[in-house]
Design an enzyme around this catalytic site. Sequence first.
Site, PDB file in Angstrom:
ATOM      1  N   CYS A  14       0.974  -1.158  -0.115  1.00  0.00           N
ATOM      2  CA  CYS A  14       0.013   0.222   0.099  1.00  0.00           C
ATOM      3  C   CYS A  14       0.930   1.114  -0.141  1.00  0.00           C
ATOM      4  O   CYS A  14       2.170   1.031  -0.552  1.00  0.00           O
ATOM      5  CB  CYS A  14      -0.969   0.077   1.125  1.00  0.00           C
ATOM      6  N   ARG A  20      -3.305  -0.713   5.727  1.00  0.00           N
ATOM      7  CA  ARG A  20      -4.049  -1.768   4.991  1.00  0.00           C
ATOM      8  C   ARG A  20      -2.888  -2.922   4.757  1.00  0.00           C
ATOM      9  O   ARG A  20      -3.439  -4.176   4.844  1.00  0.00           O
ATOM     10  CB  ARG A  20      -4.268  -1.213   3.339  1.00  0.00           C
ATOM     11  N   ASP A 132      -8.324   3.466   1.270  1.00  0.00           N
ATOM     12  CA  ASP A 132      -7.511   4.083   2.304  1.00  0.00           C
ATOM     13  C   ASP A 132      -7.939   4.524   3.704  1.00  0.00           C
ATOM     14  O   ASP A 132      -8.539   5.832   3.498  1.00  0.00           O
ATOM     15  CB  ASP A 132      -6.245   4.971   1.816  1.00  0.00           C
TER      16      ASP A 132
END
Length: 164
Positions: A14, A20, A132
């Site tokens: 990420c 994440r 996100d």
Amino acid sequence: MNTNDTPFRILAVCLGNICRSPLAEGLLKRTAAERGLLWEVDSAGTGGYHVGELADPRSRAIAAQYGLDITDQRSRKFSREDFDRFDLILAMDRKNYADLRSLTTKEEHRQKVVLLLDYVSLKEETGPDVFDPYWDDSGFEGVYRLLERAASRVADRVVEQTSK
Ligand code: 4NP
């Protein structure tokens, strides 16, 4: 199960490697353990803003709530050598995917990079990006649940591909 002793190496990527992809790493490791798959799993960020840090406290909390411990992880930045070290590179969103592919001109490397939700055929249902949650505290549970589903499907797909 892999038919030889060579582990299949998966990297989740990420932006910051604190929200994440640490969850993806933890869930992929748990999935591999549950299914007896010989996998090596790691995660990294395309950006280096949080190098050396623990996963975000909100990611650690949601993981702990579901019985997953990700406190051993430390953020690191993606390196070009990762293209050779890993067999499959899972980008959490389209920006991560584009950034990763821009780091190499080798087709062999580019082919290893996939957009996670496309790779596991969830894109039509969920949209292409793992949201996100960095700026939105309420997003972590949804991200966790989505990554849990995705991890299971990664296992299905990798097993299918590596058994051919
Ligand atoms: P991640 O979330 O890419 O899921 O780890 C983010 C973490 C940090 C930042 C952005 C997103 N940041 O701007 O520092």
